[in-house]
Design an enzyme around this catalytic site. Structure first.
Site, PDB file in Angstrom:
ATOM      1  N   ALA A   1       0.871  -1.179   0.000  1.00 12.84           N
ATOM      2  CA  ALA A   1       0.000   0.000   0.000  1.00 12.84           C
ATOM      3  C   ALA A   1       0.906   1.227   0.000  1.00 12.84           C
ATOM      4  O   ALA A   1       1.807   1.344   0.834  1.00 12.84           O
ATOM      5  CB  ALA A   1      -0.895  -0.003   1.233  1.00 12.84           C
TER       6      ALA A   1
ATOM      7  N   VAL B   1       4.638  -1.272   3.216  1.00 13.14           N
ATOM      8  CA  VAL B   1       4.486   0.135   2.859  1.00 13.14           C
ATOM      9  C   VAL B   1       5.297   0.416   1.594  1.00 13.14           C
ATOM     10  O   VAL B   1       6.495   0.136   1.529  1.00 13.14           O
ATOM     11  CB  VAL B   1       4.962   1.049   4.014  1.00 13.14           C
ATOM     12  CG1 VAL B   1       4.772   2.514   3.626  1.00 13.14           C
ATOM     13  CG2 VAL B   1       4.200   0.727   5.295  1.00 13.14           C
ATOM     14  N   LYS B   2       4.600   0.959   0.598  1.00  9.87           N
ATOM     15  CA  LYS B   2       5.271   1.257  -0.669  1.00  9.87           C
ATOM     16  C   LYS B   2       5.740   2.701  -0.647  1.00  9.87           C
ATOM     17  O   LYS B   2       4.949   3.615  -0.378  1.00  9.87           O
ATOM     18  CB  LYS B   2       4.285   1.032  -1.806  1.00  9.87           C
ATOM     19  CG  LYS B   2       4.900   0.489  -3.069  1.00  9.87           C
ATOM     20  CD  LYS B   2       3.779   0.152  -4.024  1.00  9.87           C
ATOM     21  CE  LYS B   2       4.294  -0.342  -5.337  1.00  9.87           C
ATOM     22  NZ  LYS B   2       3.224  -0.351  -6.344  1.00  9.87           N
ATOM     23  N   VAL B   3       7.025   2.885  -0.915  1.00 13.29           N
ATOM     24  CA  VAL B   3       7.631   4.210  -0.791  1.00 13.29           C
ATOM     25  C   VAL B   3       8.437   4.494  -2.065  1.00 13.29           C
ATOM     26  O   VAL B   3       9.214   3.648  -2.505  1.00 13.29           O
ATOM     27  CB  VAL B   3       8.573   4.243   0.453  1.00 13.29           C
ATOM     28  CG1 VAL B   3       9.322   5.565   0.536  1.00 13.29           C
ATOM     29  CG2 VAL B   3       7.781   3.990   1.742  1.00 13.29           C
TER      30      VAL B   3
END
Ligand code: E4P
Length: 226
Positions: A59, A85-87
């Protein structure tokens, strides 16, 4: 190689999960917009995906500063134990990844295109790195060649001490446009391919399979009428 589905579409995810080869899901703001997603429902939607998929669900944070990305990341990670967590791969993203990884929150560094970006992502503590293939092809560059370089460079080193819970960093071949992209990514040793549902369907299909099936059905009809 493991397969992730690159979508926010719950029907596609449910269908792919029923095939037995779905190891995870990656989403992004564009994919969420494509399914008519609303900001107020974003966390619920990610939760629904996490309930379907027995594996990591990426996400994405849309924040631009390290503090905001970290805040977003903590909130996203609290949705379900399988959230990643997509960064984005940028300075603020690296700093946020460093903090989140130290807290035991897994990060998928996205929008990664080059070997130096990938190495920096791994050093920052990313659990996953997503080199994009198709978007390089879109600008007439060699996306598969760039992916091959990233796979070779990352495999030259042991990044385990940097990653969350001492797990090995994994490369997700992303921005996949065809079954041939998947073939080439597997041959060069990418750990994961994240594929749109349309590509997943093409991965199953072959004209010789169809022709063989057709012949078997016709011959079986003869057996029944004999
Ligand atoms: C990766 O995680 C991205 O969501 C995705 O692969 C981007 O692909 P696209 O270039 O087809 O948008």
């Amino acid at each position: 190689m493991k397969f992730f589905l690159d979508t926010a579409d719950l029907n596609e995810i449910e269908e792919a999960a029923s095939w037995g080869a779905l190891a995870g899901v990656t989403t992004n703001p564009s994919l969420y917009a494509r399914v008519g997603g609303k900001l107020s429902d974003f966390h619920n939607h990610i939760k629904r995906i996490c309930d379907i998929v027995d594996g990591p669900v990426s996400a994405e944070s849309v924040a631009m500063s390290r503090d905001e990305i970290v805040r977003d990341g903590r909130e996203l990670a609290a949705i379900a134990p399988n959230v990643v967590v997509k960064v984005p791969t940028m300075v603020e993203g690296l700093a946020a990844t460093h903090t989140l990884a130290a807290e035991g929150i897994p990060v998928n560094m996205t929008l990664c295109f080059t070997v130096p970006q990938a190495i920096l992502a791994a050093r920052a503590g990313a659990r996953y790195i997503s080199p994009f293939v198709g978007r390089f092809d879109d600008i007439s560059e060699d996306g598969l060649g760039q992916l091959e370089n990233v796979v070779a460079a990352i495999n030259n080193y042991d990044f385990t001490p940097n990653t969350v819970n001492g797990e090995q960093v994994e490369i997700i071949a992303a921005s996949i446009r065809s079954a041939n992209h998947v073939t080439q990514a597997a041959l060069m040793g990418a750990d994961i391919a994240t594929v749109p549902f349309g590509v997943l369907k093409k991965m199953v299909a072959h004209p010789l399979t169809d022709r063989g099936l057709d012949a078997f059905m016709k011959d079986w009809e003869k057996v029944q009428n004999a």
